[in-house]
Write a protein that holds these residues in place. Structure first.
Motif, short mmCIF file in Angstrom:
data_model
loop_
_atom_site.label_atom_id
_atom_site.label_comp_id
_atom_site.label_asym_id
_atom_site.label_seq_id
_atom_site.Cartn_x
_atom_site.Cartn_y
_atom_site.Cartn_z
N GLY A 123 5.06 11.21 3.69
CA GLY A 123 5.44 10.89 2.31
C GLY A 123 4.37 11.18 1.28
O GLY A 123 4.37 10.56 0.21
N HIS A 124 3.47 12.11 1.58
CA HIS A 124 2.35 12.39 0.67
C HIS A 124 2.66 13.61 -0.20
O HIS A 124 3.39 14.50 0.22
N LEU B 217 2.21 -3.51 3.55
CA LEU B 217 1.91 -2.42 2.62
C LEU B 217 2.22 -1.10 3.32
O LEU B 217 2.08 -0.97 4.54
N PHE B 218 2.62 -0.12 2.53
CA PHE B 218 2.95 1.19 3.07
C PHE B 218 1.88 2.19 2.66
O PHE B 218 1.18 2.03 1.65
N THR B 219 1.77 3.26 3.46
CA THR B 219 0.71 4.24 3.26
C THR B 219 1.27 5.65 3.33
O THR B 219 2.04 5.97 4.25
N SER B 220 0.88 6.48 2.38
CA SER B 220 1.17 7.91 2.48
C SER B 220 -0.05 8.61 3.05
O SER B 220 -1.19 8.17 2.84
N CYS B 221 0.17 9.69 3.79
CA CYS B 221 -0.96 10.39 4.40
C CYS B 221 -0.58 11.84 4.64
O CYS B 221 0.57 12.15 5.00
N GLY C 255 7.63 13.33 5.88
CA GLY C 255 8.05 12.26 6.78
C GLY C 255 8.01 10.90 6.10
O GLY C 255 7.60 10.76 4.96
N LEU C 256 8.45 9.89 6.85
CA LEU C 256 8.50 8.52 6.32
C LEU C 256 7.09 7.98 6.11
O LEU C 256 6.15 8.33 6.84
N LEU C 257 6.93 7.13 5.11
CA LEU C 257 5.64 6.49 4.88
C LEU C 257 5.21 5.71 6.13
O LEU C 257 6.04 5.18 6.88
N VAL D 108 -3.01 4.08 0.23
CA VAL D 108 -2.42 2.81 0.61
C VAL D 108 -1.85 2.14 -0.62
O VAL D 108 -2.50 2.11 -1.68
N GLN D 109 -0.66 1.60 -0.50
CA GLN D 109 -0.01 0.91 -1.62
C GLN D 109 -0.86 -0.28 -2.06
O GLN D 109 -1.34 -1.06 -1.25
#
Length: 711
Positions: A602-603, A580-584, A623-625, A536-537
């Motif tokens: 986006g990970h 906030l944006f999250t990568s996973c 993929g997108l965050l 998580v950002q």
């Protein structure tokens, strides 16, 4: 501070350093060692500078604003041209030390490039006189790099013998050999020549001890040759205990330029000193002179640089240096180490304790020089009534100084002092009107605290109390956020047939921010297992709270296809609109078919070690965050994962290096999987966690999840 008797193997560091000094014309040098996993450089060897003046350099944290630390952090040569009073020429102002003397210094990291990724094993520094040009020559740069390589070879060879080089409590002092040792007749002729000169002459080594003096020098100083030789002049001659005298001597040591000063021996007699620095000490010419003009005296005192030893007049500089060092001390342990590194050598003491006041008792938070059994006796002593000198000093808010054990027992007859310590100072630590604790300074001999020392220690205790108070608050907050972070992560990993899993979480080293990295292992049915990792950002409570929501959403939707898990989680986050944006990265493994299906938001791509030893990054469509577009789709990829495979999932904190492509960083990390087929997964996780170049200077959290497929 004397020559260290620890780490006899450190002598092997001497030849490369001596060769570098001879090649470059540098007058001094330092060698630091960095233990694996440590965040502090420790001075192992010093040459050309009195060891008692080296206390600002004994331990240097990797995040310190000092050239040697910057050299290690940035893996480059750092040049420092100090003009005096802490002014620095060139581009390294932010790395400048608050040194009041003019000199030039080049520092470079000692890199061990054997066996895969380069590792930093320490650093070296060379010192030149103040007359050195503002930049190093190409020859000096090359010599510094050769010194680094040779030092790395010495360290590596010591590791190979099973006796690695470890710095002692004090640096080993390296004495430069004479270019030519004079014969007996030549030495006598030199002594006879000096003894026949009309002016006084004496030779003083780098530690300030007189090694030779002629009769005229003793006559002008009002003493005898026997009293001069083997001692320090200012101790035998009270009228030489002027801060300017000590300061000018140190100026000559660091700048390697001749200095002059005058001192008043009696109301009607003034003595002139001309100090000529040499490679192993100083030659001092002593003569009578007329009383200086008042303007000249004022100018000399205003122009004199501040000394570095509080016991000899450098109170202001010591205060400034300790204050600067304590600003970089984060936790209580840092405060204890900083105080011990600077106070003990500066005051010639051998031991100290820092107590904090808690629940009506004094609790030790750190010590040096005391035996553990002594600490057990002193620890957790009640404050009321004050049975101990430390408690008495804190309750009365007044320092106490005892020149001998007998003097202390007179006031505290029931005390059982340490048999190897004989003089003590007890300084209450008070800040903002609150009693924080007590600082205890001890000597292994009887010691009469001068008025200057008492005033100096009292002033220093104010700085220590403020730093200790801040550090305790930091430690409390840090423990709280780490507990919160741990509560949001899995308490334990499930045991799965045919699979071995290992996970690590490492918080950032700077600040007390809580992070948003997470991982999870979710058993789905008899054959299927899901794995997730994300970032998580941000580094705050909001990020941690969102991390908990993301992990819960992933866990709740696990069982459907990986792309659908990320799509549902993404729609939830966009509805919450956390800002906030999250990568996973989400993966699902089927043990029956040995197939792995993955989807990424986006990970960073995972690393796969194949059963035959091949290593590479998996190509997963990024993929997108999460939390940006509710209609985002997350394509899946499916790959075989046969027995013997090792899958590594990680957050970017593990690999991210400023100025380097993330894919290159990931491939460099992947190289550490070479030859790891028989290594336990937990050991492999630790190897990956601490094996990166920036592991000791990272500013981001790290989450790491490993999966090994069994037979």
């Amino acid at each position: 501070m004397g020559v260290s008797r620890h780490g006899s193997g450190l002598s092997s560091l001497g030849p490369p350093l001596l060769d570098a000094l001879a090649e470059t014309g540098a007058y001094g040098g330092k060698v630091y060692l960095l233990r694996p996993g440590s965040d502090t450089l420790r001075l192992a060897m010093i040459c050309g500078v009195p060891p008692e003046l080296a206390w600002p350099w004994l331990r240097v944290r990797l995040d310190a604003r000092q050239p040697v630390a910057e050299a290690v952090r940035e893996r480059r040569l750092v040049w420092q041209d100090v003009q005096g009073r802490g002014e620095v020429a060139g581009d390294d102002r932010q790395a400048a030390m608050a040194m009041p003397y003019a000199f030039a210094m080049g520092s470079a990291p000692v890199m061990d490039e054997s066996g895969g990724a380069p590792r930093c094993r320490g650093a070296v520094s060379l010192l030149w006189p103040a007359s050195h040009p503002p930049s190093p020559t190409e020859g000096e740069k090359a010599a510094l790099h050769r010194l680094c390589r040779r030092t790395a070879d010495v360290i590596r060879m010591a590791d190979g013998t099973g006796a690695p080089l470890l710095p002692g409590a004090e640096p080993r002092v390296l004495i430069r050999p004479r270019a030519r040792t004079p014969g007996h007749d030549e030495a006598l002729a030199a002594v006879d020549l000096v003894d026949t000169l009309s002016d006084g002459w004496c030779a003083v080594d780098l530690a300030g001890v007189v090694t030779h003096a002629n009769e005229r020098a003793a006559e002008l100083l009002g003493t005898t040759v026997d009293e001069l030789v083997g001692g320090r002049p200012h101790r035998a001659l009270p009228w030489l205990r002027d801060p300017i005298v000590a300061d000018r001597y140190r100026t000559a040591i660091f700048s390697r330029e001749p200095v002059s000063l005058t001192a008043q021996r009696s109301p009607d007699q003034w003595i002139s000193f001309l100090v000529y620095p040499g490679p192993r000490g100083m030659a001092i010419r002593i003569s009578e002179t007329a009383e200086p003009e008042p303007d000249t005296q004022a100018q000399e005192r205003e122009g004199g640089r501040l000394p570095t030893s509080p016991a000899e007049g450098g109170a202001l500089y010591q205060l400034v240096q300790l204050a600067a060092s304590l600003t970089q001390a984060v936790g209580v342990r840092d405060v204890v180490e900083t105080v011990a590194d600077q106070i003990l050598p500066s005051f010639g003491a051998q031991a100290l304790i820092l107590f904090v006041a808690e629940g009506g008792r004094l609790r030790s938070v750190g010590y040096r020089g005391f035996a553990p059994e002594a600490i057990e006796r002193y620890d957790n002593q009640p404050l009321y009534p004050p049975p101990s000198p430390a408690g008495h000093a804190l309750v009365n808010r007044a320092p106490a100084f005892y020149a001998s054990t007998e003097a202390m027992l007179h006031d505290h007859p029931h005390l059982r002092p340490s048999p190897d310590l004989h003089a003590f100072g007890f300084l209450p630590l008070i800040t903002s009107g609150r009693s924080v604790g007590c600082f205890v300074l001890a000597y292994d001999r009887e010691h009469s605290f001068s008025a200057e020392e008492r005033a100096m220690l009292t002033s220093l205790s104010s700085l220590i109390s403020q730093a200790l108070d801040r550090a305790r608050l930091y430690d409390a907050k840090h423990e709280l956020v780490l507990s919160l972070q741990a509560g949001l992560l899995p308490h334990r990993l499930p045991e799965l047939p045919g699979l071995t899993v290992a996970a690590r979480y490492l918080p950032a080293t700077e600040g007390i921010e809580i992070g948003g990295d997470f991982y999870d292992v979710i058993p789905l049915d008899e054959h299927s297992t899901a794995l997730a990792i994300g970032d998580v950002q941000g580094h705050n409570v909001t990020a941690a709270a969102l991390m908990g929501q993301v992990r819960t959403a992933v866990h709740a939707t696990a069982g459907v296809s990986p792309g659908e898990v990320l799509s549902r989680t993404n729609r939830l986050l966009t509805d919450l609109d956390p800002g906030l944006f999250t990568s996973c990265l989400y993966a699902q493994y089927d043990r029956a078919t040995h197939r792995l299906r993955l989807a990424s938001a986006g990970h960073p791509p995972p690393v796969l070690r194949h059963p035959d030893g091949r290593i590479g990054l998996l190509s997963v469509p990024p993929g997108l965050l999460l939390g940006i577009d509710p209609a985002a789709e997350y394509p899946e990829v499916e790959i075989p994962l046969p027995p013997g495979s090792v899958l590594v999932m990680y957050t970017d904190g593990l690999i991210e290096t400023p100025g380097e492509d993330l894919e290159e960083s990931a491939l460099r990390m992947a190289d550490q999987l070479l030859g790891a087929e028989d290594q336990r997964l937990d050991a492999l996780a630790d190897r990956l966690l601490h094996g990166t170049d920036h592991a000791e200077t990272r500013n981001d959290d790290i989450a790491l999840l490993l999966l090994r497929i069994g037979p």
